[in-house]
Design a protein around this motif. Structure first.
Motif, PDB file in Angstrom:
ATOM      1  N   THR A 170      11.446 -63.799  51.949  1.00 46.60           N
ATOM      2  CA  THR A 170      11.682 -63.639  50.176  1.00 46.60           C
ATOM      3  C   THR A 170      10.681 -64.604  49.509  1.00 46.60           C
ATOM      4  O   THR A 170      10.485 -65.598  50.137  1.00 46.60           O
ATOM      5  N   VAL A 171       9.866 -63.862  48.658  1.00 42.43           N
ATOM      6  CA  VAL A 171       8.678 -64.884  48.143  1.00 42.43           C
ATOM      7  C   VAL A 171       9.166 -64.839  46.693  1.00 42.43           C
ATOM      8  O   VAL A 171       9.504 -64.293  45.991  1.00 42.43           O
ATOM      9  N   THR A 172       9.378 -66.174  46.434  1.00 42.24           N
ATOM     10  CA  THR A 172       9.713 -66.837  45.174  1.00 42.24           C
ATOM     11  C   THR A 172       8.541 -67.436  44.236  1.00 42.24           C
ATOM     12  O   THR A 172       7.687 -67.888  44.880  1.00 42.24           O
ATOM     13  N   ARG A 173       8.858 -67.564  42.822  1.00 43.71           N
ATOM     14  CA  ARG A 173       8.034 -68.441  42.050  1.00 43.71           C
ATOM     15  C   ARG A 173       8.932 -69.052  41.135  1.00 43.71           C
ATOM     16  O   ARG A 173       9.940 -68.827  40.760  1.00 43.71           O
ATOM     17  N   PRO A 174       8.484 -70.524  40.650  1.00 43.50           N
ATOM     18  CA  PRO A 174       9.442 -71.304  40.069  1.00 43.50           C
ATOM     19  C   PRO A 174       9.676 -70.383  38.577  1.00 43.50           C
ATOM     20  O   PRO A 174       8.460 -69.775  38.198  1.00 43.50           O
ATOM     21  N   ALA A 175      10.688 -70.520  38.083  1.00 44.17           N
ATOM     22  CA  ALA A 175      10.870 -69.998  36.630  1.00 44.17           C
ATOM     23  C   ALA A 175      10.001 -70.362  35.781  1.00 44.17           C
ATOM     24  O   ALA A 175       9.665 -71.124  35.843  1.00 44.17           O
ATOM     25  N   SER A 176       9.970 -69.445  34.779  1.00 46.94           N
ATOM     26  CA  SER A 176       8.706 -69.662  33.783  1.00 46.94           C
ATOM     27  C   SER A 176       9.598 -70.971  32.849  1.00 46.94           C
ATOM     28  O   SER A 176      10.574 -71.295  33.026  1.00 46.94           O
ATOM     29  N   GLY A 177       8.592 -71.430  31.926  1.00 43.64           N
ATOM     30  CA  GLY A 177       8.997 -72.673  31.296  1.00 43.64           C
ATOM     31  C   GLY A 177       8.220 -73.745  31.381  1.00 43.64           C
ATOM     32  O   GLY A 177       8.107 -74.755  30.562  1.00 43.64           O
ATOM     33  N   LEU A 178       7.369 -73.804  32.723  1.00 47.05           N
ATOM     34  CA  LEU A 178       6.288 -74.744  32.724  1.00 47.05           C
ATOM     35  C   LEU A 178       5.321 -74.374  31.862  1.00 47.05           C
ATOM     36  O   LEU A 178       4.845 -73.212  31.611  1.00 47.05           O
ATOM     37  N   PRO A 179       4.641 -75.246  31.060  1.00 48.66           N
ATOM     38  CA  PRO A 179       3.521 -74.930  29.962  1.00 48.66           C
ATOM     39  C   PRO A 179       2.487 -74.191  30.575  1.00 48.66           C
ATOM     40  O   PRO A 179       2.036 -74.703  31.610  1.00 48.66           O
ATOM     41  N   MET A 180       2.102 -73.082  30.221  1.00 53.76           N
ATOM     42  CA  MET A 180       0.896 -72.581  30.740  1.00 53.76           C
ATOM     43  C   MET A 180      -0.340 -73.335  30.563  1.00 53.76           C
ATOM     44  O   MET A 180      -0.485 -74.058  29.521  1.00 53.76           O
ATOM     45  N   GLY A 181      -1.208 -73.305  31.681  1.00 54.87           N
ATOM     46  CA  GLY A 181      -2.559 -73.954  31.694  1.00 54.87           C
ATOM     47  C   GLY A 181      -2.197 -75.527  32.097  1.00 54.87           C
ATOM     48  O   GLY A 181      -3.113 -76.168  32.296  1.00 54.87           O
ATOM     49  N   ALA A 182      -1.093 -76.083  32.284  1.00 53.82           N
ATOM     50  CA  ALA A 182      -0.789 -77.222  32.713  1.00 53.82           C
ATOM     51  C   ALA A 182      -0.901 -77.432  34.199  1.00 53.82           C
ATOM     52  O   ALA A 182      -0.950 -76.447  35.045  1.00 53.82           O
ATOM     53  N   GLU A 183      -0.933 -78.541  34.674  1.00 54.60           N
ATOM     54  CA  GLU A 183      -0.986 -78.887  36.128  1.00 54.60           C
ATOM     55  C   GLU A 183       0.345 -79.091  36.459  1.00 54.60           C
ATOM     56  O   GLU A 183       1.301 -80.065  35.647  1.00 54.60           O
ATOM     57  N   LEU A 184       0.839 -78.960  37.530  1.00 52.27           N
ATOM     58  CA  LEU A 184       2.104 -79.112  38.084  1.00 52.27           C
ATOM     59  C   LEU A 184       2.561 -80.552  38.127  1.00 52.27           C
ATOM     60  O   LEU A 184       3.641 -80.981  37.722  1.00 52.27           O
ATOM     61  N   GLU A 185       1.528 -81.322  38.579  1.00 49.32           N
ATOM     62  CA  GLU A 185       1.817 -83.021  38.714  1.00 49.32           C
ATOM     63  C   GLU A 185       2.240 -83.501  37.217  1.00 49.32           C
ATOM     64  O   GLU A 185       2.650 -84.671  37.255  1.00 49.32           O
ATOM     65  N   PHE A 186       1.832 -82.843  36.106  1.00 43.66           N
ATOM     66  CA  PHE A 186       1.929 -83.475  34.979  1.00 43.66           C
ATOM     67  C   PHE A 186       3.295 -82.901  34.261  1.00 43.66           C
ATOM     68  O   PHE A 186       3.640 -83.305  33.301  1.00 43.66           O
ATOM     69  N   ALA A 187       3.873 -81.927  34.999  1.00 38.77           N
ATOM     70  CA  ALA A 187       5.092 -81.399  34.438  1.00 38.77           C
ATOM     71  C   ALA A 187       6.334 -82.270  34.596  1.00 38.77           C
ATOM     72  O   ALA A 187       6.287 -83.296  35.278  1.00 38.77           O
ATOM     73  N   ASP A 188       7.073 -82.629  33.382  1.00 35.92           N
ATOM     74  CA  ASP A 188       8.203 -83.434  33.429  1.00 35.92           C
ATOM     75  C   ASP A 188       9.156 -82.995  34.432  1.00 35.92           C
ATOM     76  O   ASP A 188       9.446 -81.968  34.716  1.00 35.92           O
ATOM     77  N   GLU A 189       9.923 -84.129  35.047  1.00 37.51           N
ATOM     78  CA  GLU A 189      10.846 -83.885  36.180  1.00 37.51           C
ATOM     79  C   GLU A 189      11.899 -82.865  35.772  1.00 37.51           C
ATOM     80  O   GLU A 189      12.113 -82.111  36.463  1.00 37.51           O
ATOM     81  N   LEU A 190      12.500 -82.910  34.456  1.00 34.00           N
ATOM     82  CA  LEU A 190      13.648 -82.095  34.159  1.00 34.00           C
ATOM     83  C   LEU A 190      12.926 -80.618  33.995  1.00 34.00           C
ATOM     84  O   LEU A 190      13.554 -79.504  34.780  1.00 34.00           O
ATOM     85  N   THR A 191      11.763 -80.418  33.471  1.00 29.84           N
ATOM     86  CA  THR A 191      11.286 -79.062  33.436  1.00 29.84           C
ATOM     87  C   THR A 191      10.884 -78.569  34.837  1.00 29.84           C
ATOM     88  O   THR A 191      11.551 -77.273  34.929  1.00 29.84           O
TER      89      THR A 191
END
Ligand SMILES: [Zn+2]
Length: 219
Positions: A170-191
């Motif tokens: 099964t191939v999955t992708r994290p749910a949307s909600g991460l700001p578009m154009g952002a980098e994963l490392e800068f996403a806050d932990e909760l989001t």
């Protein structure tokens, strides 16, 4: 311009990401004022980075050994592999404490302008890895956690195409909600944590013949 070694130090520091000439000057003068022991520790850390850092044979994360701390931890779920662009993204996902599986570091994202093609990323290693059970466990889920920007999305689509016919996967992708154009490392932990736990399937494993309703064969 300063004289000799001080200017040399400023020039080197200014090459570092996010530092710039003014920051470089500040750090250089800070270093001039600290204890010799502190300088020695910094020098040792830099030398060790040059000499001792290697990449995990399994996942490509930075590691001190053949296998990184995560891949060699027997408590980690070997049936789930989270694909990320860079080793620093591993740390970002780890901080959320939402994921207990293993990782696969691609070493970047597809980018035709910078001529980063699939061969330049660790995609082949991923396919090889999925084809072989690790410590007796087959991979049943691949989570594609590339950055939510153009290159990351292109890389995700490419991987979905490559992986969609993989048996039992099964191939999955994290749910949307991460700001578009952002980098994963800068996403806050909760989001990021929420996105990881609410991940959605992009492709399910192909169904085996016995699961297909009989009516379809008869009708
Ligand atoms: Zn590893």
């Amino acid at each position: 311009m300063y004289e000799g070694p001080v200017q040399e130090l400023i020039d080197e520091l200014a090459k570092l990401p996010g530092v710039g000439p003014r920051g470089a000057q500040r750090i250089a003068f800070h270093l001039l004022s600290v204890q010799p022991d502190d300088i020695d520790r910094l020098t040792r850390a830099l030398t060790r980075v040059r000499n001792d850092v290697r990449y995990c044979d399994v996942c490509g994360n930075v590691s001190a050994e053949l296998r990184c701390r995560i891949c060699s931890d027997p408590r980690r779920d070997r049936s789930k592999v989270c694909v990320v662009e860079e080793a620093k993204d591993v740390q970002a996902v780890e901080r959320t404490r939402e994921f207990t599986g293993l990782y696969h570091v691609l070493g970047g994202a597809l980018n035709p302008i910078k001529s980063i093609s699939p061969e330049k990323l660790r995609i082949r290693d991923l396919l090889l890895r999925l084809g072989t059970a690790m410590d007796g466990v087959d991979v049943s889920e691949v989570i594609i956690a590339t950055d939510p920007d153009t290159e990351g999305e292109a890389t995700a689509s490419y991987l979905v195409r490559m992986l969609k016919d993989f048996p039992g996967l099964t191939v999955t992708r994290p749910a949307s909600g991460l700001p578009m154009g952002a980098e994963l490392e800068f996403a806050d932990e909760l989001t990021l944590g929420r996105a990881m736990s609410g991940r959605r399937a992009l492709s399910e494993p192909p169904r085996v013949l016995s699961e297909i309703p009989r009516a379809r064969h008869e009708g």
